[in-house]
Enzyme design. Sequence first.
Site, PDB file in Angstrom:
ATOM      1  N   ASN A 165       0.717  -0.822  -0.521  1.00 35.86           N
ATOM      2  CA  ASN A 165      -0.291   0.370   0.126  1.00 35.86           C
ATOM      3  C   ASN A 165       0.794   1.445  -0.008  1.00 35.86           C
ATOM      4  OD1 ASN A 165       0.751  -0.256   2.392  1.00 35.86           O
ATOM      5  ND2 ASN A 165      -1.238   0.257   3.594  1.00 35.86           N
ATOM      6  N   GLU A 264       4.284  -3.820  12.309  1.00 35.90           N
ATOM      7  CA  GLU A 264       3.300  -2.874  12.001  1.00 35.90           C
ATOM      8  C   GLU A 264       2.133  -3.654  11.460  1.00 35.90           C
ATOM      9  OE1 GLU A 264       4.118  -0.001  12.872  1.00 35.90           O
ATOM     10  OE2 GLU A 264       5.916   0.061  13.500  1.00 35.90           O
ATOM     11  N   CYS A 298      -3.172   1.670   7.165  1.00 34.79           N
ATOM     12  CA  CYS A 298      -3.758   0.724   7.995  1.00 34.79           C
ATOM     13  C   CYS A 298      -3.916   2.024   9.199  1.00 34.79           C
ATOM     14  CB  CYS A 298      -1.801   0.289   8.415  1.00 34.79           C
ATOM     15  SG  CYS A 298      -0.413   1.584   8.370  1.00 34.79           S
ATOM     16  N   GLU A 472       8.430   3.039  14.790  1.00 35.54           N
ATOM     17  CA  GLU A 472       9.248   3.997  12.977  1.00 35.54           C
ATOM     18  C   GLU A 472       9.046   5.455  13.022  1.00 35.54           C
ATOM     19  OE1 GLU A 472       7.547   1.331  10.235  1.00 35.54           O
ATOM     20  OE2 GLU A 472       9.526   0.162  10.398  1.00 35.54           O
TER      21      GLU A 472
HETATM   22  P1  NAP Z   1       0.029  -9.004   3.927  1.00 36.26           P
HETATM   23  O1  NAP Z   1      -0.192  -9.374   2.995  1.00 36.26           O
HETATM   24  O2  NAP Z   1       0.653  -8.788   5.080  1.00 36.26           O
HETATM   25  O3  NAP Z   1       1.308  -9.108   3.247  1.00 36.26           O
HETATM   26  C1  NAP Z   1       2.550  -8.306   3.325  1.00 36.26           C
HETATM   27  C2  NAP Z   1       4.076  -8.718   3.014  1.00 36.26           C
HETATM   28  O4  NAP Z   1       4.246 -10.287   3.805  1.00 36.26           O
HETATM   29  C3  NAP Z   1       4.021  -8.661   1.546  1.00 36.26           C
HETATM   30  O5  NAP Z   1       5.329  -8.456   1.505  1.00 36.26           O
HETATM   31  C4  NAP Z   1       4.152  -9.862   1.858  1.00 36.26           C
HETATM   32  O6  NAP Z   1       4.435 -11.384   0.654  1.00 36.26           O
HETATM   33  C5  NAP Z   1       4.564 -10.764   3.289  1.00 36.26           C
HETATM   34  N1  NAP Z   1       4.164 -11.941   3.539  1.00 36.26           N
HETATM   35  C6  NAP Z   1       2.668 -12.704   2.810  1.00 36.26           C
HETATM   36  N2  NAP Z   1       2.269 -13.900   3.362  1.00 36.26           N
HETATM   37  C7  NAP Z   1       3.902 -14.266   4.183  1.00 36.26           C
HETATM   38  C8  NAP Z   1       4.226 -14.707   5.066  1.00 36.26           C
HETATM   39  N3  NAP Z   1       4.030 -16.681   4.698  1.00 36.26           N
HETATM   40  N4  NAP Z   1       5.755 -15.236   5.360  1.00 36.26           N
HETATM   41  C9  NAP Z   1       6.106 -13.245   4.592  1.00 36.26           C
HETATM   42  N5  NAP Z   1       5.985 -12.798   4.109  1.00 36.26           N
HETATM   43  C10 NAP Z   1       4.588 -12.801   4.258  1.00 36.26           C
HETATM   44  O7  NAP Z   1      -0.268  -7.194   3.921  1.00 36.26           O
HETATM   45  P2  NAP Z   1      -1.372  -6.719   2.948  1.00 36.26           P
HETATM   46  O8  NAP Z   1      -2.547  -7.254   2.324  1.00 36.26           O
HETATM   47  O9  NAP Z   1      -0.227  -6.918   1.457  1.00 36.26           O
HETATM   48  O10 NAP Z   1      -0.904  -5.360   3.706  1.00 36.26           O
HETATM   49  C11 NAP Z   1      -2.381  -4.551   4.001  1.00 36.26           C
HETATM   50  C12 NAP Z   1      -1.999  -4.610   5.182  1.00 36.26           C
HETATM   51  O11 NAP Z   1      -0.642  -4.211   5.443  1.00 36.26           O
HETATM   52  C13 NAP Z   1      -3.196  -3.910   6.453  1.00 36.26           C
HETATM   53  O12 NAP Z   1      -3.486  -4.528   7.702  1.00 36.26           O
HETATM   54  C14 NAP Z   1      -2.824  -3.070   7.033  1.00 36.26           C
HETATM   55  O13 NAP Z   1      -3.332  -2.363   7.586  1.00 36.26           O
HETATM   56  C15 NAP Z   1      -1.061  -3.216   6.906  1.00 36.26           C
HETATM   57  N6  NAP Z   1      -0.017  -2.241   7.725  1.00 36.26           N
HETATM   58  C16 NAP Z   1       0.266  -2.512   8.731  1.00 36.26           C
HETATM   59  C17 NAP Z   1       0.359  -0.892   8.636  1.00 36.26           C
HETATM   60  C18 NAP Z   1       1.112  -0.087   8.956  1.00 36.26           C
HETATM   61  O14 NAP Z   1       2.660   0.241   9.840  1.00 36.26           O
HETATM   62  N7  NAP Z   1       1.165  -0.028  10.672  1.00 36.26           N
HETATM   63  C19 NAP Z   1       1.377   0.357   7.392  1.00 36.26           C
HETATM   64  C20 NAP Z   1       0.775   0.009   6.186  1.00 36.26           C
HETATM   65  C21 NAP Z   1      -0.291  -0.932   5.697  1.00 36.26           C
HETATM   66  P3  NAP Z   1       3.737 -11.498  -0.969  1.00 36.26           P
HETATM   67  O15 NAP Z   1       3.622  -9.614  -0.964  1.00 36.26           O
HETATM   68  O16 NAP Z   1       5.143 -11.365  -1.355  1.00 36.26           O
HETATM   69  O17 NAP Z   1       2.385 -11.740  -0.560  1.00 36.26           O
END
Ligand code: NAP
Length: 491
Positions: A165, A264, A298, A472
Amino acid sequence: MSTLHAGTHPSEVLDSTPTQLLIGGVWRNSSSGRTLAVEDPATGRTLVHVADATVEDGDAALAAATAAQPGWAATPPRERGEILRRAFETILSRIEDLALLMTLEMGKSLAESRAEIRYAAEFFRWFSEEAVRIGGRFATSPDGATRLLTIKRPVGPCLFITPWNFPMAMGTRKIGPAVAAGCTMVVKPAGQTPLSMLALAQILIDAGLPDGVLNVVTTSTTGAVMEPLIRDPRLRKLSFTGSTPVGQRLIEQSAQQLLRTSMELGGNAPFLVFDDADLDAAVDGAVAAKMRNVGQACTAANRFHVQAGIAEEFTRRLTERLAALTVGPGSEDGVEVGPLVDQAGRTKVAKLVADAVARGATVTTGGRAIDGPGHFYAPTVLADVPAGARILREEVFGPVAAIATFSTEEEGIAAANDTEYGLAAYVFTRDVGCALRVCEALEAGMIGLNQGVISNPAAPFGGLKASGFGREGGSEGIEEYLETQYVGIAP
Ligand code: NAP
């Protein structure tokens, strides 16, 4: 590959962006020779193919980071800071082609991409300044018998896993403090948006970052490539930004070697508006907190809890503002709302809206997907959302403002805290007493008081509860990459 100052034509920007793995200062193909496609969410078409790393490539990246660690830790802080400073300046000088690249792979409007790139670059400026302020302490023990020297040292090789994102900013707020602290790293950007990170890596190389300090792997077999690294004793730190379920799984994996972790994770931010609020400011704040990144943040306001006395007027004004937004491909002039990142994201939004409506919520604008190529969803306001609606509990990650009402301050606080998440919250009131009471009662790591934007490189970003731990940015940000060591000295 050298950094080309590309024009602002998509093919020039794509042609000048690296697509290989960066390991030990060398751009190289996957050991399997395989690639993975990067899609434009506004058209569904493939933009380019990037290298698809194997388990062996992941291991090679960690080996390179481990080999570079001692030399990098010994590099003078000023030198580390100046590399970040040069990279900061390059990012800003190339903002147009970097913004186009981000819009192509992620979908957000060019204006939003520019804003993210400025925000991302600020982490490099901030941590270039922090690099030379890593302190320690010296004290005499209470009994006078010994001297206490407290030293800060880099934690060691890190693994960074980032989401789609904010393809650049979620990287710079990890890379910036790690570089400043003297840590080496392996970065794995999201599979959907690897290009901004690959472009950033080239900028850091051009700024003088030594070989092996930053290694980048892109892969379609994420779990299989990441897990061995997380379990590998050469790795000393994992910083993850993404969803809570993936974060939980990574914490389990990291328990084996007691890896230091920063998480995060997801959010479900409440946006509280009290009867006495400045309504203009509250509506401006609501549009900013809801619509940044098409709601795919997020920190996005997920649910609006509005005091009964102004709920109708607030709903009317927010409806007017969201209905007037221009939706379209992010790369077109004047577009304010781009597509969602993929079909799965749009389906989730549609389901949460349908659930709220079935339970009695009213759609005052939007409430539908937009036909045609790309994953577009109309900016939507839902009024009178009942307490049981799923949208009040789940992260919608889309352009939907769900409005519920409350009567008393206590009710507003209870509704806001009724979630397992605790990342961001927003409060609009002109009553100082109410503001203080509510901020102190909210279970959130970050609060916007009378403002809808809270992210700031100089402030500690992070959550409570299921939103994770670690910070962060701010002076806290570099601490995540430092170990404390104490030396007792006989006088
Ligand atoms: P996600 O599915 O958890 O993916 C995030 C990252 O994790 C991607 O690089 C993904 O790789 C990787 N990943 C997925 N499965 C994994 C595994 N089994 N082992 C290691 N890495 C793995 O999250 P998303 O849907 O892309 O992102 C949205 C989420 O991020 C939302 O919940 C949002 O709130 C959160 N977010 C939080 C913050 C914060 O600072 N708190 C900031 C931004 C976003 P792939 O893409 O290759 O699957």
